[in-house]
Scaffold this motif. Structure first.
Motif, PDB file in Angstrom:
ATOM      1  N   ASP A   1       3.151  -2.858   4.051  1.00  0.00           N
ATOM      2  CA  ASP A   1       2.858  -4.189   3.528  1.00  0.00           C
ATOM      3  C   ASP A   1       2.323  -5.063   4.658  1.00  0.00           C
ATOM      4  O   ASP A   1       2.367  -4.674   5.820  1.00  0.00           O
TER       5      ASP A   1
ATOM      6  N   GLU B   1       0.744   5.501   0.272  1.00  0.00           N
ATOM      7  CA  GLU B   1      -0.072   6.672   0.599  1.00  0.00           C
ATOM      8  C   GLU B   1       0.840   7.884   0.633  1.00  0.00           C
ATOM      9  O   GLU B   1       1.955   7.815   1.158  1.00  0.00           O
TER      10      GLU B   1
ATOM     11  N   TYR C   1       0.856  -1.182   0.000  1.00  0.00           N
ATOM     12  CA  TYR C   1       0.000   0.000   0.000  1.00  0.00           C
ATOM     13  C   TYR C   1       0.895   1.234   0.000  1.00  0.00           C
ATOM     14  O   TYR C   1       1.901   1.278   0.714  1.00  0.00           O
TER      15      TYR C   1
END
Length: 87
Positions: free
Chosen positions: A18, A4, A2
């Motif tokens: 992760d 962001e 992921y």
């Protein structure tokens, strides 16, 4: 994995997360030549590269649960028009 990104007036924060096996010894993993897979040709996990480009690097990890890396880069107080999106 992921990814962001958070944009603030004076900085940007990049968070990579992760849900993998986690890192047992973070300080050991930060050694530039450390590898968890010595049978493969690898040279470290990249933390020293991340640290060299960012103003701060935070590593959070739990074995069996995953790892979160928070990288922060502060913006210069001086305006740099080469990165401006203004017209």
């Amino acid at each position: 994995i992921y990814l962001e990104c958070r944009l603030f007036p004076d900085s940007i924060e990049v968070i990579v997360r992760d849900e993998g096996i986690g890192i047992e010894d973070i300080e050991k993993a930060k050694i530039p030549t450390y590898t968890s897979k010595p049978e493969l040709e690898r040279s470290g996990m990249g933390f020293s590269v991340m640290e060299s480009f960012m103003d701060s690097l935070e590593i959070q990890s739990s074995v069996g649960e995953g790892t979160t890396i928070i990288m922060t880069k502060k913006f210069s107080q001086q305006k740099d028009r080469s990165f401006s999106c203004e017209r």
